[in-house]
Design a protein around this motif. Sequence first.
Motif, PDB file in Angstrom:
ATOM      1  N   ILE A   1      29.016   3.221  -3.190  1.00  0.00           N
ATOM      2  CA  ILE A   1      29.259   3.089  -1.751  1.00  0.00           C
ATOM      3  C   ILE A   1      29.556   1.614  -1.539  1.00  0.00           C
ATOM      4  O   ILE A   1      28.685   0.772  -1.759  1.00  0.00           O
ATOM      5  CB  ILE A   1      28.028   3.550  -0.930  1.00  0.00           C
ATOM      6  N   GLN A   2      30.803   1.295  -1.195  1.00  0.00           N
ATOM      7  CA  GLN A   2      31.268  -0.083  -1.259  1.00  0.00           C
ATOM      8  C   GLN A   2      32.034  -0.460  -0.001  1.00  0.00           C
ATOM      9  O   GLN A   2      32.820   0.347   0.506  1.00  0.00           O
ATOM     10  CB  GLN A   2      32.201  -0.243  -2.469  1.00  0.00           C
ATOM     11  N   GLY A   3      31.833  -1.690   0.445  1.00  0.00           N
ATOM     12  CA  GLY A   3      32.574  -2.180   1.597  1.00  0.00           C
ATOM     13  C   GLY A   3      31.652  -2.800   2.618  1.00  0.00           C
ATOM     14  O   GLY A   3      30.428  -2.624   2.538  1.00  0.00           O
ATOM     15  N   PRO A   4      32.215  -3.530   3.592  1.00  0.00           N
ATOM     16  CA  PRO A   4      31.387  -4.241   4.576  1.00  0.00           C
ATOM     17  C   PRO A   4      30.394  -3.348   5.318  1.00  0.00           C
ATOM     18  O   PRO A   4      29.312  -3.805   5.671  1.00  0.00           O
ATOM     19  CB  PRO A   4      32.418  -4.832   5.549  1.00  0.00           C
TER      20      PRO A   4
ATOM     21  N   ALA B   1      40.635   0.488   3.202  1.00  0.00           N
ATOM     22  CA  ALA B   1      39.403   0.986   3.824  1.00  0.00           C
ATOM     23  C   ALA B   1      38.179   0.310   3.206  1.00  0.00           C
ATOM     24  O   ALA B   1      37.235  -0.048   3.909  1.00  0.00           O
ATOM     25  CB  ALA B   1      39.312   2.509   3.669  1.00  0.00           C
ATOM     26  N   VAL B   2      38.181   0.116   1.880  1.00  0.00           N
ATOM     27  CA  VAL B   2      37.032  -0.500   1.221  1.00  0.00           C
ATOM     28  C   VAL B   2      36.926  -1.991   1.582  1.00  0.00           C
ATOM     29  O   VAL B   2      35.832  -2.503   1.791  1.00  0.00           O
ATOM     30  CB  VAL B   2      37.107  -0.316  -0.311  1.00  0.00           C
ATOM     31  N   ARG B   3      38.056  -2.668   1.697  1.00  0.00           N
ATOM     32  CA  ARG B   3      38.020  -4.088   2.064  1.00  0.00           C
ATOM     33  C   ARG B   3      37.575  -4.278   3.519  1.00  0.00           C
ATOM     34  O   ARG B   3      36.899  -5.240   3.846  1.00  0.00           O
ATOM     35  CB  ARG B   3      39.412  -4.717   1.894  1.00  0.00           C
ATOM     36  N   GLU B   4      37.965  -3.340   4.394  1.00  0.00           N
ATOM     37  CA  GLU B   4      37.725  -3.547   5.825  1.00  0.00           C
ATOM     38  C   GLU B   4      36.510  -2.790   6.353  1.00  0.00           C
ATOM     39  O   GLU B   4      35.855  -3.236   7.285  1.00  0.00           O
ATOM     40  CB  GLU B   4      38.973  -3.130   6.628  1.00  0.00           C
ATOM     41  N   ARG B   5      36.228  -1.614   5.769  1.00  0.00           N
ATOM     42  CA  ARG B   5      35.124  -0.790   6.268  1.00  0.00           C
ATOM     43  C   ARG B   5      34.259  -0.368   5.068  1.00  0.00           C
ATOM     44  O   ARG B   5      33.477  -1.179   4.599  1.00  0.00           O
ATOM     45  CB  ARG B   5      35.684   0.406   7.036  1.00  0.00           C
TER      46      ARG B   5
ATOM     47  N   GLU C   1      33.426  -6.101  -3.051  1.00  0.00           N
ATOM     48  CA  GLU C   1      32.827  -6.041  -1.715  1.00  0.00           C
ATOM     49  C   GLU C   1      31.320  -5.843  -1.837  1.00  0.00           C
ATOM     50  O   GLU C   1      30.824  -5.403  -2.876  1.00  0.00           O
ATOM     51  CB  GLU C   1      33.416  -4.878  -0.913  1.00  0.00           C
ATOM     52  N   LYS C   2      30.617  -6.113  -0.755  1.00  0.00           N
ATOM     53  CA  LYS C   2      29.216  -5.736  -0.680  1.00  0.00           C
ATOM     54  C   LYS C   2      29.129  -4.245  -0.955  1.00  0.00           C
ATOM     55  O   LYS C   2      29.934  -3.468  -0.416  1.00  0.00           O
ATOM     56  CB  LYS C   2      28.681  -6.031   0.723  1.00  0.00           C
ATOM     57  N   GLY C   3      28.185  -3.823  -1.780  1.00  0.00           N
ATOM     58  CA  GLY C   3      28.126  -2.391  -2.033  1.00  0.00           C
ATOM     59  C   GLY C   3      26.969  -1.970  -2.912  1.00  0.00           C
ATOM     60  O   GLY C   3      26.178  -2.808  -3.372  1.00  0.00           O
ATOM     61  N   TYR C   4      26.887  -0.673  -3.098  1.00  0.00           N
ATOM     62  CA  TYR C   4      25.751  -0.056  -3.771  1.00  0.00           C
ATOM     63  C   TYR C   4      26.228   0.958  -4.792  1.00  0.00           C
ATOM     64  O   TYR C   4      27.280   1.578  -4.619  1.00  0.00           O
ATOM     65  CB  TYR C   4      24.861   0.648  -2.739  1.00  0.00           C
ATOM     66  N   GLU C   5      25.410   1.126  -5.823  1.00  0.00           N
ATOM     67  CA  GLU C   5      25.627   2.212  -6.775  1.00  0.00           C
ATOM     68  C   GLU C   5      24.335   3.022  -6.808  1.00  0.00           C
ATOM     69  O   GLU C   5      23.257   2.483  -7.025  1.00  0.00           O
ATOM     70  CB  GLU C   5      26.031   1.652  -8.147  1.00  0.00           C
TER      71      GLU C   5
END
Lengths: 126, 371
Positions: free
Chosen positions: B149-152, B40-44, B198-202
């Motif tokens: 919050i991580q993922g595409p 889920a994190v890699r794809e969404r 992945e693209k993401g935020y903390e």
Amino acid sequence: MEFPEHYLYSNDHEWLSSVSGEALVGVSHYAIEQLGDVVHIDLPRVGEEFTEGQVFGTIESTKTVSDLYIPASGRVLAVNSAVVAKPESLQEDPYEEGWLIKIAVTERPEKVMNCRDYVSFIQDKL
Amino acid sequence: METGKTALYGQHLAAKAKMISFAGWHLPAFYGSVLEEHRAVRERAGIFDVSHMGEIFFSGSPAQEFLQYLTINDVSRLSPGQGHYSALCNQEGGVIDDLILYQLEAERYLMCVNASNISSDYAWIVKQAQRFPGVVVDNASHQWSQLAIQGPTSLSALLSIVPSDRQAPVQDLEYTQIMPLMIKDRLCYLARTGYTGEKGYELYLPHELASWAWEEIVASSPLTGIRPIGLGARDTLRLEAGYLLYGNDLNESTSPLEAGIGWATKLAAGAFIGREALLRQKAEGVERRIFCFRMEEQGIPRHDMEVYRGDEVLGTVTSGSVLPTLGGAGGMALLKAGTIAVGDSIAIKIRHEMKQARLVARPLYMARVKD
């Protein structure tokens, strides 16, 4: 979570289909839920003999390795190579397609429980 | 020590998480399936409760000078709103902790450290700070919740809690940058960093906002596909991306050069604790180094398993797992440097059996953090 009534269970969460003759051995749905994704299973070779409570293999999830304890003394007659090749299938069906080994029971097991006792054994953990 | 509950404990239980104790906290190992969460994190996208992480603030006029001395990276290169990966080393060049340091304002910094090291890091920092009068060190770890919050699709999911007048700067936030963000009149910090590749935020936020933010972000799932992710997938994601786990891949007897974080070790930028030892190590060449490997036979490598070439023990596995994105299994190992190279065959001793593996380039999975 399901626990077939006609199986017997050990407190290590293995199931046994019969206390004499030929029996199938597997792991309970509860054990699978605790492990999470099963990613690897090591099973013995046909012909190996074990006594009740001995380690007969290992089951690995993404994070942990757990020993598999044989619920009855016996000799290995068959190993489920399909489940070894596709360990994730255990999640869907740990009882029919998901049997691990078939044994010739050599001694009536002492520590297995019937389904009702097993369910009450794990109740406080649920 | 009593095991702590994060502000999101109730959310984890409601989501039927398998809870484990980690670094003194009750945290979710997984909610259903580590492999599905990983995908889920890699794809969404995925949302992680990382409130266990430590937050230490630094302020005062000598703050930059102090942090330059305390950490291995070049703090003078930061500017307000920027962060970088770094570490605390001891005099011998061993890693006390790895961390991310953000500059918030001219004289104000935020250091995010590993949960298991918060008190020892803080004690070490306070001791070193005695030489820098005027520096104020504030261990605020217990005052902050933290969400990753991580993922595409992480940005769209995150925007569900960002006030409309702040959406533009959030959209413009670049990799490793940090910004203050007022949400419901409370000060939060949003960083474009992560531990997944992945693209993401903390998002650093006060406890009172944690449940609300978690639920709002999860509620974006029909559009973003976001779902809660446990520590199990956090570990497989970071391992594929080549990020180190303190306590497994590095500890006080490992140097940053051995751990492969020489890129964050700015030996030319002036004095810092451990620099002399690291300069010596660099001149002499490291004896051990972290390598990545993939299994070529069935079997899953685990921490501390021995690595061989023929009869020779090369070192041990520091992290090993299935590799959900790549397939198969693999990990990282701390091995005798010098005579081995990427492409070489090795064997891992997995419970009395030798299983073939091969050294491969690090990372295993190329991060997409800048997408």
